[in-house]
Design a protein around this motif. Structure first.
Motif, PDB file in Angstrom:
ATOM      1  N   LEU A  21       0.832  -1.204   0.000  1.00 15.78           N
ATOM      2  CA  LEU A  21       0.000   0.000   0.000  1.00 15.78           C
ATOM      3  C   LEU A  21       0.867   1.256   0.000  1.00 15.78           C
ATOM      4  O   LEU A  21       0.559   2.235  -0.694  1.00 15.78           O
ATOM      5  CB  LEU A  21      -0.936  -0.009   1.216  1.00 15.78           C
ATOM      6  CG  LEU A  21      -1.918   1.151   1.318  1.00 15.78           C
ATOM      7  CD1 LEU A  21      -2.848   1.171   0.114  1.00 15.78           C
ATOM      8  CD2 LEU A  21      -2.706   1.080   2.607  1.00 15.78           C
ATOM      9  N   GLY A  22       1.967   1.247   0.754  1.00 16.32           N
ATOM     10  CA  GLY A  22       2.872   2.395   0.772  1.00 16.32           C
ATOM     11  C   GLY A  22       3.481   2.658  -0.592  1.00 16.32           C
ATOM     12  O   GLY A  22       3.549   3.808  -1.040  1.00 16.32           O
ATOM     13  N   ASN A  23       3.912   1.589  -1.299  1.00 10.15           N
ATOM     14  CA  ASN A  23       4.464   1.753  -2.652  1.00 10.15           C
ATOM     15  C   ASN A  23       3.408   2.295  -3.617  1.00 10.15           C
ATOM     16  O   ASN A  23       3.687   3.171  -4.444  1.00 10.15           O
ATOM     17  CB  ASN A  23       5.018   0.426  -3.168  1.00 10.15           C
ATOM     18  CG  ASN A  23       6.286   0.029  -2.471  1.00 10.15           C
ATOM     19  OD1 ASN A  23       6.989   0.879  -1.932  1.00 10.15           O
ATOM     20  ND2 ASN A  23       6.590  -1.265  -2.472  1.00 10.15           N
ATOM     21  N   TYR A  24       2.185   1.766  -3.512  1.00 12.30           N
ATOM     22  CA  TYR A  24       1.112   2.223  -4.395  1.00 12.30           C
ATOM     23  C   TYR A  24       0.822   3.706  -4.174  1.00 12.30           C
ATOM     24  O   TYR A  24       0.703   4.482  -5.126  1.00 12.30           O
ATOM     25  CB  TYR A  24      -0.149   1.384  -4.152  1.00 12.30           C
ATOM     26  CG  TYR A  24      -1.351   1.892  -4.906  1.00 12.30           C
ATOM     27  CD1 TYR A  24      -1.461   1.690  -6.275  1.00 12.30           C
ATOM     28  CD2 TYR A  24      -2.360   2.590  -4.249  1.00 12.30           C
ATOM     29  CE1 TYR A  24      -2.557   2.171  -6.966  1.00 12.30           C
ATOM     30  CE2 TYR A  24      -3.455   3.072  -4.923  1.00 12.30           C
ATOM     31  CZ  TYR A  24      -3.545   2.862  -6.280  1.00 12.30           C
ATOM     32  OH  TYR A  24      -4.627   3.333  -6.969  1.00 12.30           O
ATOM     33  N   ARG A  29       1.115   9.354  -5.720  1.00 17.30           N
ATOM     34  CA  ARG A  29       1.457  10.745  -5.400  1.00 17.30           C
ATOM     35  C   ARG A  29       2.429  11.307  -6.429  1.00 17.30           C
ATOM     36  O   ARG A  29       2.290  12.447  -6.865  1.00 17.30           O
ATOM     37  CB  ARG A  29       2.067  10.823  -3.997  1.00 17.30           C
ATOM     38  CG  ARG A  29       2.363  12.248  -3.534  1.00 17.30           C
ATOM     39  CD  ARG A  29       2.918  12.295  -2.119  1.00 17.30           C
ATOM     40  NE  ARG A  29       3.983  11.343  -1.866  1.00 17.30           N
ATOM     41  CZ  ARG A  29       5.261  11.555  -2.181  1.00 17.30           C
ATOM     42  NH1 ARG A  29       5.628  12.652  -2.796  1.00 17.30           N
ATOM     43  NH2 ARG A  29       6.180  10.647  -1.894  1.00 17.30           N
ATOM     44  N   ARG A  30       3.405  10.500  -6.859  1.00 14.52           N
ATOM     45  CA  ARG A  30       4.353  10.961  -7.873  1.00 14.52           C
ATOM     46  C   ARG A  30       3.641  11.233  -9.197  1.00 14.52           C
ATOM     47  O   ARG A  30       3.914  12.216  -9.873  1.00 14.52           O
ATOM     48  CB  ARG A  30       5.463   9.930  -8.074  1.00 14.52           C
ATOM     49  CG  ARG A  30       6.637  10.190  -7.162  1.00 14.52           C
ATOM     50  CD  ARG A  30       7.834   9.320  -7.512  1.00 14.52           C
ATOM     51  NE  ARG A  30       8.072   8.456  -6.350  1.00 14.52           N
ATOM     52  CZ  ARG A  30       7.993   7.137  -6.358  1.00 14.52           C
ATOM     53  NH1 ARG A  30       7.748   6.491  -7.460  1.00 14.52           N
ATOM     54  NH2 ARG A  30       8.188   6.459  -5.254  1.00 14.52           N
ATOM     55  N   ASN A  31       2.709  10.360  -9.561  1.00 15.24           N
ATOM     56  CA  ASN A  31       1.964  10.570 -10.804  1.00 15.24           C
ATOM     57  C   ASN A  31       1.104  11.830 -10.712  1.00 15.24           C
ATOM     58  O   ASN A  31       0.995  12.595 -11.672  1.00 15.24           O
ATOM     59  CB  ASN A  31       1.082   9.361 -11.119  1.00 15.24           C
ATOM     60  CG  ASN A  31       1.884   8.186 -11.602  1.00 15.24           C
ATOM     61  OD1 ASN A  31       3.005   8.345 -12.083  1.00 15.24           O
ATOM     62  ND2 ASN A  31       1.308   6.999 -11.468  1.00 15.24           N
ATOM     63  N   MET A  32       0.464  12.027  -9.576  1.00 17.42           N
ATOM     64  CA  MET A  32      -0.369  13.217  -9.405  1.00 17.42           C
ATOM     65  C   MET A  32       0.496  14.473  -9.425  1.00 17.42           C
ATOM     66  O   MET A  32       0.107  15.491  -9.989  1.00 17.42           O
ATOM     67  CB  MET A  32      -1.163  13.140  -8.098  1.00 17.42           C
ATOM     68  CG  MET A  32      -2.254  12.089  -8.112  1.00 17.42           C
ATOM     69  SD  MET A  32      -3.459  12.331  -9.432  1.00 17.42           S
ATOM     70  CE  MET A  32      -4.221  13.830  -8.894  1.00 17.42           C
ATOM     71  N   THR A  33       1.665  14.410  -8.828  1.00 20.26           N
ATOM     72  CA  THR A  33       2.560  15.570  -8.829  1.00 20.26           C
ATOM     73  C   THR A  33       3.036  15.872 -10.244  1.00 20.26           C
ATOM     74  O   THR A  33       3.075  17.031 -10.654  1.00 20.26           O
ATOM     75  CB  THR A  33       3.759  15.309  -7.903  1.00 20.26           C
ATOM     76  OG1 THR A  33       3.264  14.963  -6.614  1.00 20.26           O
ATOM     77  CG2 THR A  33       4.642  16.514  -7.785  1.00 20.26           C
ATOM     78  N   ALA A  34       3.339  14.816 -11.013  1.00 20.59           N
ATOM     79  CA  ALA A  34       3.771  15.024 -12.398  1.00 20.59           C
ATOM     80  C   ALA A  34       2.643  15.618 -13.226  1.00 20.59           C
ATOM     81  O   ALA A  34       2.860  16.530 -14.032  1.00 20.59           O
ATOM     82  CB  ALA A  34       4.242  13.704 -13.002  1.00 20.59           C
TER      83      ALA A  34
END
Length: 110
Positions: A21-24, A29-34
């Protein structure tokens, strides 16, 4: 299976689910930030000053047309068109009704 095996299994499942769950969530979050960075870059390139002027002009033209229609309607209703055939018909109809009621009142008064 003994109780210690079950407790180790529970701890092992908890650790694996927590890390998955932490990796997901980190990837999400990285995708949303990008995506947010790409959107910010696109919006920074756009020039919205012309859009605001366009909206102001369109709203102004709409308001002018609406006010012109309202003023012309009120002005035409304010003026009494005494030579209008419909107005003459109403005037003659009312005077005829008044004369009939006067005749009826005179007859009843006698």
């Amino acid at each position: 299976m003994s109780a210690s095996d079950w407790s180790n299994l529970t701890l092992h499942l908890e650790g694996s689910l927590t890390s998955a769950l932490g990796n997901y969530l980190d990837n999400w979050r990285r995708n949303m930030t990008a995506a947010a960075n790409a959107l910010d870059k696109t919006l920074a390139e756009e020039n919205f000053r012309n859009v605001i002027w366009y909206l102001a002009v369109m709203i102004g033209m709409f308001a002018f047309i609406v006010v012109a229609i309202l003023v012309s309607t009120v002005k035409s209703k304010r003026r009494e068109h005494s030579n209008d055939p419909y107005h003459q018909y109403i005037k003659e109809d009312w005077t005829a009704q008044l004369q009939q009621s006067d005749v009826i009142n005179n007859i009843l008064a006698r």
